[in-house]
Enzyme design. Structure first.
Site, PDB file in Angstrom:
ATOM      1  N   ARG A  93       0.849  -1.192   0.000  1.00  0.00           N
ATOM      2  CA  ARG A  93       0.000   0.000   0.000  1.00  0.00           C
ATOM      3  C   ARG A  93       0.891   1.252   0.000  1.00  0.00           C
ATOM      4  O   ARG A  93       0.588   2.239  -0.670  1.00  0.00           O
ATOM      5  CB  ARG A  93      -0.893  -0.088   1.228  1.00  0.00           C
TER       6      ARG A  93
ATOM      7  N   SER B 293     -13.646  -1.390   7.403  1.00  0.00           N
ATOM      8  CA  SER B 293     -13.602  -2.450   6.385  1.00  0.00           C
ATOM      9  C   SER B 293     -14.582  -3.570   6.697  1.00  0.00           C
ATOM     10  O   SER B 293     -14.910  -4.378   5.837  1.00  0.00           O
ATOM     11  CB  SER B 293     -12.190  -3.026   6.288  1.00  0.00           C
ATOM     12  N   ASP B 294     -15.019  -3.639   7.961  1.00  0.00           N
ATOM     13  CA  ASP B 294     -15.952  -4.700   8.352  1.00  0.00           C
ATOM     14  C   ASP B 294     -16.684  -4.277   9.619  1.00  0.00           C
ATOM     15  O   ASP B 294     -16.267  -3.342  10.288  1.00  0.00           O
ATOM     16  CB  ASP B 294     -15.208  -6.026   8.582  1.00  0.00           C
TER      17      ASP B 294
ATOM     18  N   ILE C 172      -2.591   5.331   8.371  1.00  0.00           N
ATOM     19  CA  ILE C 172      -3.793   5.190   7.563  1.00  0.00           C
ATOM     20  C   ILE C 172      -4.093   3.697   7.477  1.00  0.00           C
ATOM     21  O   ILE C 172      -3.223   2.922   7.076  1.00  0.00           O
ATOM     22  CB  ILE C 172      -3.625   5.829   6.161  1.00  0.00           C
ATOM     23  N   GLY C 173      -5.273   3.321   7.929  1.00  0.00           N
ATOM     24  CA  GLY C 173      -5.542   1.893   7.999  1.00  0.00           C
ATOM     25  C   GLY C 173      -7.009   1.567   7.919  1.00  0.00           C
ATOM     26  O   GLY C 173      -7.831   2.398   7.525  1.00  0.00           O
ATOM     27  N   SER C 174      -7.323   0.338   8.313  1.00  0.00           N
ATOM     28  CA  SER C 174      -8.715  -0.084   8.316  1.00  0.00           C
ATOM     29  C   SER C 174      -9.091  -0.548   9.716  1.00  0.00           C
ATOM     30  O   SER C 174      -8.230  -0.793  10.557  1.00  0.00           O
ATOM     31  CB  SER C 174      -8.931  -1.207   7.298  1.00  0.00           C
TER      32      SER C 174
ATOM     33  N   GLU D 153      -8.871  -1.710  15.719  1.00  0.00           N
ATOM     34  CA  GLU D 153      -7.743  -1.923  14.800  1.00  0.00           C
ATOM     35  C   GLU D 153      -6.606  -2.464  15.654  1.00  0.00           C
ATOM     36  O   GLU D 153      -6.866  -2.930  16.758  1.00  0.00           O
ATOM     37  CB  GLU D 153      -7.402  -0.639  14.013  1.00  0.00           C
ATOM     38  N   MET D 154      -5.360  -2.406  15.202  1.00  0.00           N
ATOM     39  CA  MET D 154      -4.321  -3.116  15.953  1.00  0.00           C
ATOM     40  C   MET D 154      -3.020  -2.343  16.169  1.00  0.00           C
ATOM     41  O   MET D 154      -2.028  -2.947  16.594  1.00  0.00           O
ATOM     42  CB  MET D 154      -4.030  -4.463  15.258  1.00  0.00           C
ATOM     43  N   GLU D 155      -2.997  -1.047  15.898  1.00  0.00           N
ATOM     44  CA  GLU D 155      -1.714  -0.333  15.938  1.00  0.00           C
ATOM     45  C   GLU D 155      -1.697   1.016  16.642  1.00  0.00           C
ATOM     46  O   GLU D 155      -0.645   1.445  17.156  1.00  0.00           O
ATOM     47  CB  GLU D 155      -1.201  -0.109  14.498  1.00  0.00           C
TER      48      GLU D 155
HETATM   49  N1  HPA Z   1     -10.211  -6.325  14.122  1.00  0.00           N
HETATM   50  C1  HPA Z   1      -8.967  -5.864  14.247  1.00  0.00           C
HETATM   51  N2  HPA Z   1      -8.400  -5.132  13.322  1.00  0.00           N
HETATM   52  C2  HPA Z   1      -9.097  -4.838  12.222  1.00  0.00           C
HETATM   53  C3  HPA Z   1     -10.381  -5.281  12.031  1.00  0.00           C
HETATM   54  C4  HPA Z   1     -10.969  -6.059  13.041  1.00  0.00           C
HETATM   55  O1  HPA Z   1     -12.125  -6.503  12.935  1.00  0.00           O
HETATM   56  N3  HPA Z   1     -10.812  -4.849  10.826  1.00  0.00           N
HETATM   57  C5  HPA Z   1      -9.808  -4.141  10.302  1.00  0.00           C
HETATM   58  N4  HPA Z   1      -8.761  -4.123  11.136  1.00  0.00           N
END
Ligand code: HPA
Length: 234
Positions: free
Chosen positions: A27, A205-206, A91-93, A181-183
Site C-alpha cells: 500500500r 472495512s468490516d 492510515i488503515g482499516s 484496529e491493531m496499531e
Molecule cells: N479487528 C482488528 N483489526 C481490524 C479489524 C478487526 O475486525 N478490521 C480491520 N482491522
C-alpha cells in the site's frame, strides 16, 4: 547517521518530517506511485517498503508498518528517535463496533484504548490514555469539513488480537469505543514519549455488529477519501 536494524537509511534528509503509515508495505508502494511526485524508495529491509516524494510541493514519506503494536512500535520508534520524524499519520482499516458506524465510514482515532501491555514499559502509576495530537486532529477535521467528507472522531480500540476467543469487544463498545484496529495505541505512546505528533485515520472495512464486509472494489473509494485527508493534513 547509521542505518537502524529495520530501516536502511544512512543519509540525512532521505525521510521527510511527516510520514504516512499504512500497515501494508505494498500500500505504501501504491501511494508513492499514485499520489507522490518524484518518489524515491528508501527502505526494503524485510520488504517494509518506504518512499519519499512530494505532494503539492511538500516533502512527504510513506512507509509500511506491518500489523500489530510490536511491529508499528519498532518502525515508529526508529522513525521518531533515529530519523527525527515529527508527524506520523497512520492510515488503515478497522472493524466497526457501533451499529451506526457503517463499512466505508471514516474514523479519526482521537484516543486509542488497548488490551495490550505496551504501556507497562513506562512504569506509570496508573492507566495511560494514548491520545492523538490535537493539532493533527483539528487539521484533519477542518479539511474533512471543507471537503464535505463525513468523519467520526472518537476513541478506538487497539487490539492484540484480530481473531479473539471472546466477544469482549462488546464491553469496549458499551464504553462508546467506535472501532477496533491493531496499531494506534503503540503509535500514540511512542509519539508521546518522544515528543512527536501522531494521528490515526481509518476506514471501516468490516462490522463486528452485523458481519458486513467491504469488497476490495468498494474499499478503493473510501481509501481515496482517506488518502485525500491524510495528504492534505500532512
Ligand atoms: N479487528 C482488528 N483489526 C481490524 C479489524 C478487526 O475486525 N478490521 C480491520 N482491522
Amino acid at each position: 547517521m547509521i542505518p537502524t536494524p529495520h530501516i536502511n537509511v544512512s543519509k540525512e534528509g532521505m525521510i521527510a518530517e511527516t510520514v504516512l503509515l499504512p500497515g501494508d508495505p505494498l500500500r505504501a508502494k501504491y501511494i508513492a506511485e499514485n499520489y507522490l511526485d518524484d518518489a524515491v524508495q528508501f527502505n526494503a529491509v524485510r520488504n517494509m517498503f518506504g518512499y519519499t516524494g512530494t505532494y503539492k510541493g511538500k516533502k512527504i514519506s510513506v512507509m509500511g508498518t506491518g500489523m500489530g503494536m510490536p511491529s508499528i512500535g519498532i518502525y515508529s520508534y526508529e522513525l521518531i528517535n533515529f530519523y527525527k520524524v515529527k508527524n506520523l499519520i497512520r492510515i488503515g482499516s478497522c472493524g466497526s463496533m457501533q451499529p451506526d458506524l457503517k463499512v466505508h465510514d471514516i474514523v479519526i482515532g482521537l484516543s486509542a484504548s488497548t488490551n495490550s501491555n505496551y504501556a507497562i514499559q513506562y512504569g506509570l502509576p496508573g492507566t495511560y490514555a494514548p491520545t492523538a495530537s490535537y493539532d493533527l486532529v483539528k487539521k484533519v477535521v477542518d479539511i474533512a469539513d471543507k471537503k464535505g467528507i463525513k468523519v467520526r472522531v472518537g476513541n478506538i480500540l487497539s487490539s492484540d488480537t484480530f481473531y479473539d476467543a471472546s466477544d469482549s469487544w462488546r464491553k469496549w463498545a458499551k464504553m462508546g469505543v467506535l472501532a477496533v484496529e491493531m496499531e494506534a495505541a503503540a503509535l500514540y505512546m511512542n509519539a508521546a514519549f518522544a515528543g512527536a505528533n501522531a494521528l490515526c485515520i481509518l476506514t471501516v472495512s468490516d462490522s463486528l455488529v452485523n458481519g458486513e464486509e467491504t469488497t476490495s472494489e468498494e474499499r478503493q473509494n473510501s481509501f481515496t477519501q482517506m488518502m485525500e485527508l491524510a495528504l492534505e493534513s500532512a
